[in-house]
Design a protein around this motif. Structure first.
Motif, PDB file in Angstrom:
ATOM      1  N   ASP A  29      -1.522   1.126   9.894  1.00  0.00           N
ATOM      2  CA  ASP A  29      -2.964   0.875   9.881  1.00  0.00           C
ATOM      3  C   ASP A  29      -3.688   1.716   8.829  1.00  0.00           C
ATOM      4  OD1 ASP A  29      -2.803  -1.059  11.816  1.00  0.00           O
ATOM      5  OD2 ASP A  29      -3.272   0.304  13.473  1.00  0.00           O
ATOM      6  N   ASN A  30      -3.250   2.962   8.643  1.00  0.00           N
ATOM      7  CA  ASN A  30      -3.928   3.837   7.679  1.00  0.00           C
ATOM      8  C   ASN A  30      -3.629   3.437   6.225  1.00  0.00           C
ATOM      9  OD1 ASN A  30      -1.256   4.671   7.889  1.00  0.00           O
ATOM     10  ND2 ASN A  30      -1.729   6.811   7.461  1.00  0.00           N
ATOM     11  N   GLU A  31      -2.617   2.572   6.008  1.00  0.00           N
ATOM     12  CA  GLU A  31      -2.269   2.122   4.655  1.00  0.00           C
ATOM     13  C   GLU A  31      -2.823   0.745   4.337  1.00  0.00           C
ATOM     14  OE1 GLU A  31       2.008   2.413   5.071  1.00  0.00           O
ATOM     15  OE2 GLU A  31       2.018   4.162   3.752  1.00  0.00           O
ATOM     16  N   LYS A  32      -3.274   0.016   5.368  1.00  0.00           N
ATOM     17  CA  LYS A  32      -3.755  -1.349   5.159  1.00  0.00           C
ATOM     18  C   LYS A  32      -5.083  -1.342   4.407  1.00  0.00           C
ATOM     19  CE  LYS A  32      -1.469  -3.541   9.008  1.00  0.00           C
ATOM     20  NZ  LYS A  32      -1.561  -4.393  10.170  1.00  0.00           N
ATOM     21  N   PRO A  33      -5.278  -2.347   3.566  1.00  0.00           N
ATOM     22  CA  PRO A  33      -6.543  -2.419   2.832  1.00  0.00           C
ATOM     23  C   PRO A  33      -7.682  -2.879   3.740  1.00  0.00           C
ATOM     24  CG  PRO A  33      -5.182  -4.318   2.314  1.00  0.00           C
ATOM     25  CD  PRO A  33      -4.354  -3.412   3.177  1.00  0.00           C
ATOM     26  N   SER A  34      -8.881  -2.480   3.384  1.00  0.00           N
ATOM     27  CA  SER A  34     -10.051  -2.959   4.123  1.00  0.00           C
ATOM     28  C   SER A  34     -10.458  -4.306   3.542  1.00  0.00           C
ATOM     29  CB  SER A  34     -11.184  -1.944   3.997  1.00  0.00           C
ATOM     30  OG  SER A  34     -11.496  -1.739   2.637  1.00  0.00           O
ATOM     31  N   LYS A  35     -11.412  -4.956   4.225  1.00  0.00           N
ATOM     32  CA  LYS A  35     -11.886  -6.262   3.755  1.00  0.00           C
ATOM     33  C   LYS A  35     -13.355  -6.155   3.369  1.00  0.00           C
ATOM     34  CE  LYS A  35      -8.622  -9.216   6.141  1.00  0.00           C
ATOM     35  NZ  LYS A  35      -8.455 -10.433   6.943  1.00  0.00           N
ATOM     36  N   ASP A  36     -13.740  -6.955   2.382  1.00  0.00           N
ATOM     37  CA  ASP A  36     -15.140  -6.951   1.954  1.00  0.00           C
ATOM     38  C   ASP A  36     -15.937  -7.943   2.793  1.00  0.00           C
ATOM     39  OD1 ASP A  36     -14.562  -9.473   0.966  1.00  0.00           O
ATOM     40  OD2 ASP A  36     -14.588  -8.868  -1.149  1.00  0.00           O
ATOM     41  N   ASN A  38     -16.782 -10.870   2.139  1.00  0.00           N
ATOM     42  CA  ASN A  38     -16.250 -12.231   2.041  1.00  0.00           C
ATOM     43  C   ASN A  38     -14.889 -12.362   2.723  1.00  0.00           C
ATOM     44  OD1 ASN A  38     -18.450 -13.176   0.541  1.00  0.00           O
ATOM     45  ND2 ASN A  38     -17.542 -12.448  -1.376  1.00  0.00           N
ATOM     46  N   ASP A  39     -14.500 -11.353   3.486  1.00  0.00           N
ATOM     47  CA  ASP A  39     -13.236 -11.306   4.217  1.00  0.00           C
ATOM     48  C   ASP A  39     -12.024 -11.294   3.282  1.00  0.00           C
ATOM     49  OD1 ASP A  39     -12.089 -10.993   6.766  1.00  0.00           O
ATOM     50  OD2 ASP A  39     -11.496 -13.103   6.822  1.00  0.00           O
ATOM     51  N   ARG A  40     -12.215 -10.680   2.116  1.00  0.00           N
ATOM     52  CA  ARG A  40     -11.120 -10.512   1.165  1.00  0.00           C
ATOM     53  C   ARG A  40     -10.692  -9.057   1.162  1.00  0.00           C
ATOM     54  NH1 ARG A  40     -13.080 -13.915  -4.147  1.00  0.00           N
ATOM     55  NH2 ARG A  40     -12.962 -15.960  -3.171  1.00  0.00           N
ATOM     56  N   TYR A  41      -9.378  -8.861   0.920  1.00  0.00           N
ATOM     57  CA  TYR A  41      -8.866  -7.498   0.879  1.00  0.00           C
ATOM     58  C   TYR A  41      -9.407  -6.753  -0.336  1.00  0.00           C
ATOM     59  CZ  TYR A  41      -5.410  -8.382   4.535  1.00  0.00           C
ATOM     60  OH  TYR A  41      -4.797  -8.654   5.724  1.00  0.00           O
ATOM     61  N   VAL A  42      -9.752  -5.489  -0.105  1.00  0.00           N
ATOM     62  CA  VAL A  42     -10.127  -4.589  -1.186  1.00  0.00           C
ATOM     63  C   VAL A  42      -8.896  -3.714  -1.427  1.00  0.00           C
ATOM     64  CG1 VAL A  42     -11.680  -2.733  -1.921  1.00  0.00           C
ATOM     65  CG2 VAL A  42     -12.531  -4.590  -0.461  1.00  0.00           C
ATOM     66  N   ILE A  43      -8.232  -3.962  -2.537  1.00  0.00           N
ATOM     67  CA  ILE A  43      -6.945  -3.320  -2.777  1.00  0.00           C
ATOM     68  C   ILE A  43      -7.096  -2.284  -3.883  1.00  0.00           C
ATOM     69  CG2 ILE A  43      -4.552  -3.707  -3.460  1.00  0.00           C
ATOM     70  CD1 ILE A  43      -4.845  -6.539  -2.320  1.00  0.00           C
ATOM     71  N   ASP A  44      -6.973  -1.010  -3.485  1.00  0.00           N
ATOM     72  CA  ASP A  44      -7.038   0.065  -4.467  1.00  0.00           C
ATOM     73  C   ASP A  44      -5.630   0.586  -4.766  1.00  0.00           C
ATOM     74  OD1 ASP A  44      -6.331   1.585  -2.275  1.00  0.00           O
ATOM     75  OD2 ASP A  44      -8.316   2.475  -2.004  1.00  0.00           O
ATOM     76  N   ASP A  45      -5.540   1.632  -5.576  1.00  0.00           N
ATOM     77  CA  ASP A  45      -4.235   2.160  -5.992  1.00  0.00           C
ATOM     78  C   ASP A  45      -3.370   2.596  -4.813  1.00  0.00           C
ATOM     79  OD1 ASP A  45      -4.722   1.698  -8.637  1.00  0.00           O
ATOM     80  OD2 ASP A  45      -5.431   3.730  -9.075  1.00  0.00           O
ATOM     81  N   SER A  46      -3.979   3.192  -3.788  1.00  0.00           N
ATOM     82  CA  SER A  46      -3.186   3.671  -2.653  1.00  0.00           C
ATOM     83  C   SER A  46      -2.547   2.497  -1.902  1.00  0.00           C
ATOM     84  CB  SER A  46      -4.034   4.519  -1.703  1.00  0.00           C
ATOM     85  OG  SER A  46      -5.039   3.731  -1.109  1.00  0.00           O
ATOM     86  N   VAL A  47      -3.272   1.379  -1.787  1.00  0.00           N
ATOM     87  CA  VAL A  47      -2.728   0.193  -1.122  1.00  0.00           C
ATOM     88  C   VAL A  47      -1.612  -0.403  -1.972  1.00  0.00           C
ATOM     89  CG1 VAL A  47      -3.256  -2.134  -0.303  1.00  0.00           C
ATOM     90  CG2 VAL A  47      -4.881  -0.283   0.097  1.00  0.00           C
ATOM     91  N   VAL A  48      -1.826  -0.478  -3.290  1.00  0.00           N
ATOM     92  CA  VAL A  48      -0.796  -1.004  -4.185  1.00  0.00           C
ATOM     93  C   VAL A  48       0.470  -0.167  -4.058  1.00  0.00           C
ATOM     94  CG1 VAL A  48      -0.157  -1.380  -6.592  1.00  0.00           C
ATOM     95  CG2 VAL A  48      -2.445  -2.004  -5.811  1.00  0.00           C
ATOM     96  N   ASN A  49       0.304   1.152  -4.033  1.00  0.00           N
ATOM     97  CA  ASN A  49       1.468   2.041  -3.897  1.00  0.00           C
ATOM     98  C   ASN A  49       2.167   1.836  -2.557  1.00  0.00           C
ATOM     99  OD1 ASN A  49       1.127   3.148  -6.426  1.00  0.00           O
ATOM    100  ND2 ASN A  49      -0.145   4.843  -5.681  1.00  0.00           N
ATOM    101  N   ALA A  50       1.399   1.652  -1.494  1.00  0.00           N
ATOM    102  CA  ALA A  50       1.995   1.419  -0.167  1.00  0.00           C
ATOM    103  C   ALA A  50       2.766   0.100  -0.152  1.00  0.00           C
ATOM    104  CB  ALA A  50       0.906   1.417   0.902  1.00  0.00           C
TER     105      ALA A  50
END
Length: 128
Positions: A29-36, A38-50
């Motif tokens: 859960d702590n690695e999952k991306p949040s949603k904006d 528009n219900d789309r994932y907000v994917i930052d570097d930490s999520v990409v790395n995970a």
């Protein structure tokens, strides 16, 4: 680095978008991306790395499982068991064929005896 899209991650890892979504579902859960909004994932570097880490670990496990010597032993045992079952099936098939031939022969003999008995009765009753 700007936020990445599911498509760009899939392209980078050479996997399908659906597989990226599956990996996201498997993340802690702590690695999952949040949603904006528009219900789309907000994917930052930490999520990409995970996602990359999870994908790399799942591929390593899959490769290890494919080459496991235990699997080879199990496959050998199963092959031998299948060969034995094939021999048993073949033998039972032969026995079944023999039984059918014997039944056919017995039925023919019974028919001949019945015909002979019937003919003798007819012959005996007409001669009286």
């Amino acid at each position: 680095m700007a936020n990445k899209t599911i498509s760009s991650i899939a392209k980078d890892l050479k996997i399908s978008r659906a597989r990226v979504y599956q990996i996201i579902d498997m993340l802690d859960d702590n690695e999952k991306p949040s949603k904006d909004s528009n219900d789309r994932y907000v994917i930052d570097d930490s999520v990409v790395n995970a996602i990359r880490k999870y994908y790399a670990n799942s591929n390593t496990k899959a490769k290890q499982e494919k080459t496991s010597p235990i699997d080879d032993k199990v496959l050998d045992i199963m092959r031998r068991q299948l060969d034995e079952k094939d021999r048993q099936i073949e033998k039972l098939t032969q026995l079944l064929n023999q039984q059918q031939q014997l039944n056919l022969s017995t039925n023919r003999q019974n028919e001949k005896l019945l015909d002979t008995t019937t003919n003798n009765r007819c012959h005996f009753s007409t001669s009286n």
